[in-house]
Motif scaffolding. Structure first.
Motif, PDB file in Angstrom:
ATOM      1  N   GLY A 128       1.720   6.547 -13.535  1.00  0.00           N
ATOM      2  CA  GLY A 128       2.080   5.234 -13.003  1.00  0.00           C
ATOM      3  C   GLY A 128       1.307   4.849 -11.764  1.00  0.00           C
ATOM      4  O   GLY A 128       1.511   3.767 -11.204  1.00  0.00           O
ATOM      5  N   ILE A 129       0.418   5.727 -11.323  1.00  0.00           N
ATOM      6  CA  ILE A 129      -0.437   5.419 -10.172  1.00  0.00           C
ATOM      7  C   ILE A 129      -1.653   4.629 -10.645  1.00  0.00           C
ATOM      8  O   ILE A 129      -2.261   4.966 -11.657  1.00  0.00           O
ATOM      9  N   TYR A 130      -1.983   3.571  -9.926  1.00  0.00           N
ATOM     10  CA  TYR A 130      -3.198   2.812 -10.238  1.00  0.00           C
ATOM     11  C   TYR A 130      -3.706   2.140  -8.966  1.00  0.00           C
ATOM     12  O   TYR A 130      -3.056   2.183  -7.906  1.00  0.00           O
ATOM     13  N   LYS A 131      -4.874   1.536  -9.083  1.00  0.00           N
ATOM     14  CA  LYS A 131      -5.549   0.960  -7.919  1.00  0.00           C
ATOM     15  C   LYS A 131      -4.666  -0.087  -7.263  1.00  0.00           C
ATOM     16  O   LYS A 131      -4.106  -0.966  -7.925  1.00  0.00           O
ATOM     17  N   THR A 132      -4.540   0.023  -5.947  1.00  0.00           N
ATOM     18  CA  THR A 132      -3.698  -0.878  -5.168  1.00  0.00           C
ATOM     19  C   THR A 132      -4.550  -1.394  -4.013  1.00  0.00           C
ATOM     20  O   THR A 132      -4.818  -0.664  -3.055  1.00  0.00           O
ATOM     21  N   ALA A 133      -5.018  -2.640  -4.128  1.00  0.00           N
ATOM     22  CA  ALA A 133      -6.012  -3.134  -3.187  1.00  0.00           C
ATOM     23  C   ALA A 133      -5.872  -4.638  -2.989  1.00  0.00           C
ATOM     24  O   ALA A 133      -5.315  -5.337  -3.836  1.00  0.00           O
ATOM     25  N   ALA A 134      -6.415  -5.107  -1.893  1.00  0.00           N
ATOM     26  CA  ALA A 134      -6.384  -6.531  -1.577  1.00  0.00           C
ATOM     27  C   ALA A 134      -7.786  -7.024  -1.233  1.00  0.00           C
ATOM     28  O   ALA A 134      -8.711  -6.233  -1.043  1.00  0.00           O
TER      29      ALA A 134
END
Length: 512
Positions: A385-391
């Motif tokens: 359930g971990i995936y790229k988390t970015a802004a």
């Protein structure tokens, strides 16, 4: 009409873009070789054996899932590769890579300034997302360089338009929305009173029409470029140095000063970014010295005139602190670094040292690569359930320091491992989380939404250059930027040009 290919091996090529969204699937693939074939495809295919929804894709380098199909018929532009240079313009099929455009222009001493880092992106994709490169500070985004477009609407109708010929109001009702006053914003549709029709399609992410051909303006290549790698002790000092460099460059442009500092771009890596490249041994591999305790590294591109480039540049660097040394752009640049205590640790690659300049660029690219690798490892080893988390956010530069303080507070309060890099000369940053659990993804998204609200309050855009795509957090940021009424106004434009919702369903807005 170009036939619909349902061969599994071919379809598999198009099921993911750079965002690596899971679950991509497609009804088939069409690869037109001309505008006429594209037009017939859109006129006939949605009603043949379907109904189909159509997703146009180029290099699929999207970071937002906007080029990942979910049951769509994929319309690939890879065979639209016509390319010709006419005067100071270049005409490119939607499938032509930016590398191919730059190579063709280089042969005649010209270039297309706003290209992003990834030169494998295509002309159509770059325009559809209103891409922006490192040199936005001096040259603007792709919007500023598009002279004309050939666009195929959902009905199959072909529009060939040149800037200055038609207003958007001749085709749609343009709502009164206030867009952020920032150098770049890839946030839904560009909408302004009296706007050109060309601008309606730039940045619309393939939802209003499919770009088939582009006419770009081009520029004469700079006579020479220097590249500087400048470690600075702390972030606040680095931001002030950038402010002074920006001001110096703007004075140079205004006064046409041949001895002035001419900055094209400033990139930055924060302290955690520096730690990532150290952990991965990239600094040692490239033989780049990053001082212990450096809070930020600036990567600066300086343009030189032909007259300045012909001088003894090594001598200018050697004598930079000599009071009686002749005035020059490099002397002024070094003096400015010195005033901020950054000259001694700086490394400057002169125009003929392309190997060193490439090493600086590789260091910069090693940061997102390192973060993405850590995210993938955590996904495999800790939790799927971990995936790229970015802004991807931008503010007027005078609010940049304030934005960074808010950013650091929001992520620190949640105990997140935060890495920040970006295009600091534009006021644009890419905060990324290195997640240690699926909870970090959730809390990271929460921090991104709160940061987006703060950015909007500062007059910025929470969607600077990557677009919206299918990303639910970015779609929510778009709603918070313009409000539900603004989203309804954009949806109305979509319905007026694509009443059956054929094109890029679920991109920019959630599927209705």
């Amino acid at each position: 009409m170009t036939s619909i290919d349902t061969a599994p091996d071919l379809i598999a090529r198009f099921l993911h873009d750079a965002a690596r969204y899971p679950g991509g699937h497609a009804a088939g693939v069409v690869r037109p070789t001309s505008v006429e074939e594209m037009s017939e495809t859109l006129r006939v295919a949605p009603h043949q054996g379907g109904p189909y929804r159509v997703l146009a894709v180029g290099a699929q380098s999207s970071l937002t899932g906007g080029a990942t199909p979910f049951g769509d018929l994929v319309l690939s532009t890879e065979r639209l590769t016509s390319l010709r240079v006419e005067g100071d313009c270049v005409h490119a099929g939607a499938g032509v890579t930016l590398q191919a455009i730059q190579d063709a222009l280089a042969a005649i001493g010209r270039w297309l300034p706003p290209v992003p880092t990834y030169l494998g992106a295509t002309a159509g994709g770059a325009v559809a997302t209103c891409a922006a490169g490192a040199a936005t500070f001096k040259y603007g985004t792709f919007r500023s360089w598009v002279h004309g477009l050939t666009v195929v609407l959902a009905s199959g109708e072909v529009l060939t338009i040149e800037r200055g010929q038609r207003r958007a109001s001749e085709l749609i009702a343009v709502p009164a929305l206030r867009m952020p006053d920032v150098p770049k914003s890839s946030a839904g549709y560009f909408l302004a009173e009296g706007m050109d029709l060309v601008d309606l399609f730039i940045g619309s992410e393939g939802t209003l029409g499919v770009i088939a051909e582009v006419v770009f303006r081009t520029a004469v290549q700079p006579a020479a470029r220097c590249h500087a790698l400048v470690p600075v002790a702390d972030e606040s000092t680095g931001i002030q140095l950038v402010a002074d460099l920006r001001a110096a460059a703007q004075r140079t442009w205004h006064a046409h000063d041949p001895l002035g500092i001419d900055i094209a771009a400033i990139e930055h890596l924060d302290a955690r970014s520096i730690a990532v490249v150290r952990e991965d041994g990239v600094d040692r591999k490239l033989e780049i010295t990053l001082p212990t305790g450096a809070g930020i590294v600036l990567l600066i591109e300086i343009e030189l005139s032909a007259e300045t480039a012909a001088l003894d540049l090594w001598r200018q660097l050697e004598s930079a602190r000599d009071a009686d040394a002749p005035d020059s752009p490099l002397k002024r640049f070094c003096a400015l670094l010195d005033r901020h205590g950054a000259l001694d640790d700086a490394e400057i690659a002169l125009p003929d040292d392309k190997t060193r300049a490439a090493a600086f660029a590789e260091l910069r690219e090693a940061v997102p690569a390192g973060v993405n690798r850590r995210v993938a490892t955590a996904q495999q080893q800790i939790d799927p359930g971990i995936y790229k988390t970015a802004a991807d956010m931008v503010v007027p530069f005078e609010r940049f320091d304030e934005m960074m303080r808010v950013c650091r507070r929001l992520f620190a309060e949640r105990g997140l491992d935060l890495v920040v890099w970006g295009h600091i000369s534009d006021g644009n940053v890419h905060p990324n989380v290195i997640p240690r659990s699926a909870d970090d993804v959730t809390t990271g998204q929460e921090a991104i939404l709160l940061l987006g609200e703060a950015v909007i309050a500062m007059g910025g855009s929470p969607l600077a250059e990557h677009g919206v795509g299918r990303n639910p957090i970015k779609q929510e940021l778009l709603r918070r930027l313009y409000g539900s009424a603004g989203i309804d106004a954009m949806r109305a434009i979509k319905r007026s040009l694509d009443p059956n919702g054929v094109l890029a369903s679920g991109v920019v807005f959630p599927s209705a």
